[in-house]
Write an enzyme that holds these catalytic residues in place. Structure first.
Site, PDB file in Angstrom:
ATOM      1  N   GLU A   1      -8.213   4.095  -4.283  1.00  0.00           N
ATOM      2  CA  GLU A   1      -7.868   2.947  -4.452  1.00  0.00           C
ATOM      3  C   GLU A   1      -9.016   1.521  -4.529  1.00  0.00           C
ATOM      4  O   GLU A   1      -9.743   1.925  -3.453  1.00  0.00           O
ATOM      5  CB  GLU A   1      -7.335   2.423  -4.827  1.00  0.00           C
ATOM      6  CG  GLU A   1      -6.599   0.895  -4.995  1.00  0.00           C
ATOM      7  CD  GLU A   1      -5.065   0.479  -4.932  1.00  0.00           C
ATOM      8  OE1 GLU A   1      -4.958  -0.524  -6.068  1.00  0.00           O
ATOM      9  OE2 GLU A   1      -4.698   0.972  -3.945  1.00  0.00           O
TER      10      GLU A   1
ATOM     11  N   GLU B   1       6.408  -1.362  -5.655  1.00  0.00           N
ATOM     12  CA  GLU B   1       5.596  -1.140  -5.946  1.00  0.00           C
ATOM     13  C   GLU B   1       3.972  -0.999  -5.330  1.00  0.00           C
ATOM     14  O   GLU B   1       4.212  -1.853  -4.005  1.00  0.00           O
ATOM     15  CB  GLU B   1       5.331  -2.696  -7.040  1.00  0.00           C
ATOM     16  CG  GLU B   1       4.906  -2.513  -8.177  1.00  0.00           C
ATOM     17  CD  GLU B   1       3.255  -3.073  -7.580  1.00  0.00           C
ATOM     18  OE1 GLU B   1       2.287  -1.916  -7.793  1.00  0.00           O
ATOM     19  OE2 GLU B   1       2.996  -5.058  -7.236  1.00  0.00           O
TER      20      GLU B   1
ATOM     21  N   SER C   1       0.618  -1.548  -0.288  1.00  0.00           N
ATOM     22  CA  SER C   1       0.218   0.202   0.354  1.00  0.00           C
ATOM     23  C   SER C   1       1.255   1.525   0.076  1.00  0.00           C
ATOM     24  O   SER C   1       2.197   0.881   0.206  1.00  0.00           O
ATOM     25  CB  SER C   1      -0.680   0.306   1.291  1.00  0.00           C
ATOM     26  OG  SER C   1      -0.442   0.568   2.003  1.00  0.00           O
TER      27      SER C   1
ATOM     28  N   CYS D   1      -2.888  -4.541  -7.904  1.00  0.00           N
ATOM     29  CA  CYS D   1      -3.013  -3.394  -8.326  1.00  0.00           C
ATOM     30  C   CYS D   1      -3.307  -2.591  -9.499  1.00  0.00           C
ATOM     31  O   CYS D   1      -2.955  -1.561 -10.535  1.00  0.00           O
ATOM     32  CB  CYS D   1      -1.023  -3.109  -7.904  1.00  0.00           C
ATOM     33  SG  CYS D   1      -0.585  -3.577  -6.440  1.00  0.00           S
TER      34      CYS D   1
END
Length: 463
Positions: free
Chosen positions: A362, A231, A210, A265
């Protein structure tokens, strides 16, 4: 105990695992450091043999490894099988290509002094990998494949809800003949992670997770002047231009949003469609999502699996509630999910305005945001109006034009006529709050190697 297996299909506790003791942590670091001293001196053939054995074992026992993924995080079994195969592909890819990627690179003698200069790639040491639960093996393979072949060793702190998958991946390399300490799985606490990052024997940190975790880990590593790759999250835009093949675009929108239960993701989280085809697309998209049947992820007929945990399901449901409270409309599609288990009703959010809290968030799970765009410029503006910059996609019959649109999207990856996805030979990573650095391809193996210049100067060269 923080590390535990809870079956998200039933919410039943399966097993618990003790945290790593302080003395165990110290022994693990010492062993990894000692192993690096010898592993870094091995040749590519030796490293290659171990990776190939591990890849072969993944292929030979695909169902065994896949069952653990489905048990611990609820992934559809067929998708678990695909993940295992992808990991084998990644290990084989680096076994085959690493020596080429890390070959010495000559530096042209543009000064004409007769120098013989080259840049060589050397390993750095012990790499700490901090990995998430959504792809329990894949996240590991894309770190250890290149790092082992580069001559580094890896210590892994995996997510607390996939401890059996974490242990299975460690045993994979033991069974393949890896020396003790080449791959270390740790049930480490957050405080122990800080100690690891502070430890001078750790030379770099690779994290997938996260935004919050990335910020904390990057800050700690920065205090210690250590290289990191991050990432982090993503909110990929899925742009459908007016000339797109409607059937093709709808099919990929469903896959892009719902692959891995939507917990990806690079999932297609924001569907952006030209206004002149938006009504048709939304009707087809809703109908196609509605065909996904919720149920047991081990059942081949299931299309909507549970989320990874009840906490994750509760968080997503709260995001939907807040979005509706701020003016969005929630279109619930498909049959209601089972009452037992970490399920979330498949939902499309429309009328999400920039002042809605969810607009810049998100959504990790089976919830999509749907936007109408007056024209191509507005579609690109919506796509770029995000704190994230991981992936994205453009759908059009004119692929040359699609490529031009892709150039205008501010992300690390853009696909034309396919949702963002991954292969061993494609670099993976983002910009903005989606992180930095790249994994996979020839770029991924370069992140934690010392690019050393060796310049052999003629003895009689002028100063």
């Amino acid at each position: 105990m923080a590390y535990k297996t809870v079956n998200p299909y039933t919410n039943e506790l399966v097993a618990t695992f003790p945290d790593l003791r302080a003395d165990e942590l110290e022994q693990a670091i010492a062993t990894a450091q000692a192993t690096y001293a010898t592993w870094s001196q091995t040749d590519f053939a030796h490293r290659r043999a171990i990776l190939r054995k591990a890849a072969a074992q993944l292929r030979d026992r695909t169902d065994h490894y896949a069952e653990l993924l489905t048990l611990e995080m609820g992934k559809l079994f067929r998708e678990s099988q695909q993940e295992v195969t992808l990991c084998a592909d990644i290990l084989d890819y680096y076994a085959d290509r690493a020596e080429e990627f890390l070959a010495p690179q000559p530096v042209p003698d543009e000064a004409g002094r007769g120098d013989r200069a080259m840049v060589i790639s050397q390993p750095m040491g012990v790499i700490l990998a901090i990995e998430p639960w959504n792809f329990p093996y894949y996240q590991l393979a894309r770190v250890v494949g290149p790092q082992f072949m580069a001559g580094n060793v890896v210590m892994v702190k995996h997510a607390s809800n996939v401890p059996q998958s974490a242990a299975a991946f460690a045993r994979l390399f033991q069974d393949a003949g890896a020396p003790e300490g080449l791959y270390t799985n740790m049930y480490a606490t957050h405080r122990q992670l800080e100690d690891l990052i502070d430890d001078p024997r750790i030379v770099g940190v690779a994290l997938t997770g996260s935004e919050g975790a990335g910020a904390r880990i990057a800050a700690r590593a920065g205090q210690n002047l250590k290289k990191t790759t991050m990432e982090l999250g993503g909110s990929d835009a899925f742009i459908v231009l007016s000339d797109a093949d409607m059937e093709h675009a709808v099919r990929w929108a469903v896959w892009g949003r719902m692959n891995n239960g939507g917990q990806c993701c690079v999932a297609s989280k924001r569907i952006i469609v030209m206004d002149d085809i938006a009504d048709d697309f939304l009707a087809r998209f809703s109908a196609a999502l509605g065909q996904l049947r919720p149920g047991d992820p081990m059942d081949a007929a299931t299309g909507l699996p549970p989320m990874s945990s009840q906490a994750a399901a509760d968080q997503l449901n709260e995001q939907v509630r807040v979005a509706v409270e701020h003016g969005a409309k929630a279109i619930r599609v498909g049959p209601p999910p089972p009452e037992r288990g970490a399920f979330v009703q498949t939902t499309i959010l429309t009328d999400v305005t920039p002042d809605n809290p969810v607009y810049h968030q998100e959504l990790f799970g089976p919830v999509a945001m749907f936007f109408r765009a007056r024209d191509e410029d507005e579609a690109i503006r919506i796509a770029n109006d995000s704190p994230f910059g991981l992936g994205g996609s453009v759908f059009t019959r004119d692929t040359d034009h699609g490529t031009e649109v892709a150039r205008r999207i501010e992300t690390g990856m853009v696909f034309v006529n396919h949702p963002t996805w991954t292969r061993a030979d494609l670099p993976f990573g983002g910009i903005k709050r989606s992180g930095y650095g790249r994994e996979l391809s020839s770029l991924g193996i370069q992140e934690f190697v010392n690019k050393k210049l060796i310049d052999v100067v003629p003895i009689d060269a002028a100063a």
